[in-house]
Design a protein around this motif. Structure first.
Motif, mmCIF file in Angstrom:
data_model
loop_
_atom_site.group_PDB
_atom_site.id
_atom_site.type_symbol
_atom_site.label_atom_id
_atom_site.label_comp_id
_atom_site.label_asym_id
_atom_site.label_seq_id
_atom_site.Cartn_x
_atom_site.Cartn_y
_atom_site.Cartn_z
ATOM 1 N N THR A 14 -8.013 5.956 -5.333
ATOM 2 C CA THR A 14 -6.728 5.560 -4.844
ATOM 3 C C THR A 14 -6.529 4.853 -3.427
ATOM 4 O O THR A 14 -5.950 3.810 -3.412
ATOM 5 N N ILE A 15 -7.454 5.935 -2.589
ATOM 6 C CA ILE A 15 -7.325 5.011 -1.101
ATOM 7 C C ILE A 15 -8.390 3.844 -1.062
ATOM 8 O O ILE A 15 -8.086 2.898 -0.340
ATOM 9 N N GLY A 16 -9.504 4.136 -1.881
ATOM 10 C CA GLY A 16 -10.339 2.916 -1.572
ATOM 11 C C GLY A 16 -9.877 1.598 -2.284
ATOM 12 O O GLY A 16 -10.515 0.339 -1.983
ATOM 13 N N SER A 17 -9.010 1.579 -3.164
ATOM 14 C CA SER A 17 -8.619 0.395 -3.888
ATOM 15 C C SER A 17 -7.309 -0.189 -3.195
ATOM 16 O O SER A 17 -6.882 -1.235 -3.689
ATOM 17 N N LEU A 18 -6.677 0.746 -2.362
ATOM 18 C CA LEU A 18 -5.731 0.011 -1.565
ATOM 19 C C LEU A 18 -5.779 -1.307 -0.912
ATOM 20 O O LEU A 18 -6.777 -1.726 -0.267
ATOM 21 N N ALA A 39 0.726 -1.268 -0.017
ATOM 22 C CA ALA A 39 0.034 0.076 -0.125
ATOM 23 C C ALA A 39 0.697 1.144 0.060
ATOM 24 O O ALA A 39 0.609 2.241 -0.847
ATOM 25 N N GLY A 40 1.922 1.356 0.742
ATOM 26 C CA GLY A 40 2.802 2.483 0.734
ATOM 27 C C GLY A 40 3.480 2.679 -0.502
ATOM 28 O O GLY A 40 3.757 3.667 -0.830
ATOM 29 N N ASP A 41 4.050 1.430 -1.268
ATOM 30 C CA ASP A 41 4.657 1.747 -2.430
ATOM 31 C C ASP A 41 3.650 2.293 -3.376
ATOM 32 O O ASP A 41 4.012 3.033 -4.406
ATOM 33 N N LEU A 42 2.420 1.714 -3.486
ATOM 34 C CA LEU A 42 1.372 2.315 -4.422
ATOM 35 C C LEU A 42 1.168 3.754 -4.094
ATOM 36 O O LEU A 42 0.890 4.529 -5.204
#
Length: 328
Positions: A294-298, A253-256
């Motif tokens: 973006t956040i919702g698909s993490l 998640a952090g890398d994305l």
């Protein structure tokens, strides 16, 4: 800013110490025009170029995010007092679940204890404090560059840098001596000082000063940064995100998020939130898309809190410049 100003700022964000000639090559104007515009942007305080002696690379300091809830009417005063702390690098007033967020550097567990259990609770107007220690950075403000320049031009400018704008910390601490620290201190106020002037201020040979500066950059001890408020480059929606992600997916998640151009910085943290960062966007509609898509698909997302910044009280250890029309 007009379009040329924004492209010049993009060039300086890609390479803060790029020469005027190097900038003119990528923004397609004359060197004289770049010189004039850069001088104006720096003089007005719209843009600031600084050198940062990386506390983590030198193993001198670590970082902490603190979120404060304040009594009604006290948030601005509490934020101003917090911004006066020398160890406080940034402070923002927010709307949302908390009133204020800050990033603070600490040197030891004893220092951290004093900050979290004594200094923060004693701030007038503060009645709740949450703290999250930074344990890994996926993206930092040194690497942030919104879509101001074409990717090939960004790559060209970044290829001219010596400081590790996006690399992980070195395996061994980077060491410095008094001359190194004097150089870093001067660059923290003006990151575009020329070698001759830097040598004069350090009472040292300019060749020596250049060699020392470039050695600190190569070692990761000294990082250059162009500081600009997002709204001045057309990104008025600035927000802080505090996420909970399944620990097995935290790195992914952090890398994305680190790859997204709207993310100024993102870091893994301890405490009640394990992924925290800052974003800047052009509109509320863009914020909605960022949250939903973006956040919702993490992967592994469990909880998300997004607080919009109302005012940047301090950024990169600096108080934002007052616009010329408001100066007295």
């Amino acid at each position: 800013m007009d379009d040329l100003d924004r492209r010049i700022v993009g060039a300086l964000m890609a390479n803060p110490r790029a020469s005027n000639a190097q900038v003119s090559d990528v923004v397609y104007t004359s060197e004289a025009t770049v010189s004039r515009r850069v001088s104006r942007l720096l003089r007005e305080g719209t843009v600031r170029v600084i050198g940062v002696l990386d506390g983590e690379a030198t193993r001198r300091t670590r970082s902490l995010f603190v979120r404060l809830r304040c009594r009604p009417g006290e948030a601005h005063r509490s934020a101003a007092r917090l911004a006066a702390w020398p160890e406080c690098g940034s402070v923002k007033l927010l709307t949302g679940s908390v009133d204020c967020i800050a990033e603070i550097s600490y040197t030891s567990n004893e220092h951290l204890l004093a900050i979290t259990l004594e200094q923060l609770p004693s701030l007038d107007g503060v009645f709740a404090v949450w703290s999250n220690q930074v344990i890994r950075r996926f993206a930092t403000p040194h690497s942030w560059l919104p879509d101001l320049l074409a990717a090939d031009l960004v790559e060209q400018l970044r290829g001219q840098r010596l400081d590790p704008w996006h690399d992980p910390l070195p395996d061994r601490p980077a060491t410095t001596d008094p001359l190194d620290e004097r150089i870093a201190d001067l660059l923290s106020h003006d990151g575009r000082l020329g070698w001759q002037r830097l040598g004069e201020l350090c009472d040292a040979n300019p060749v020596t000063v250049r060699r020392r500066t470039e050695a600190m950059m190569t070692a990761g001890a000294l990082r250059m940064r162009t500081v600009v408020e997002p709204e001045s480059i057309g990104l008025p929606v600035n927000a802080f995100v505090s996420l909970n992600v399944n620990p097995t997916q935290l790195g992914h998640a952090g890398d994305l998020l680190a790859q997204h151009p709207s993310v100024l910085m993102i870091a893994a943290t301890t405490g009640d939130r394990n992924l925290c960062g800052e974003i800047a966007l052009p509109s509320d509609a863009a914020l909605y898309t960022f949250i939903s898509d973006t956040i919702g698909s993490l992967p592994g997302l469990q909880h998300a809190d997004v607080a919009v910044a109302l005012q940047s009280v301090k950024r990169a250890g600096l108080t934002p410049a007052t616009p010329p029309e408001l100066r007295r």
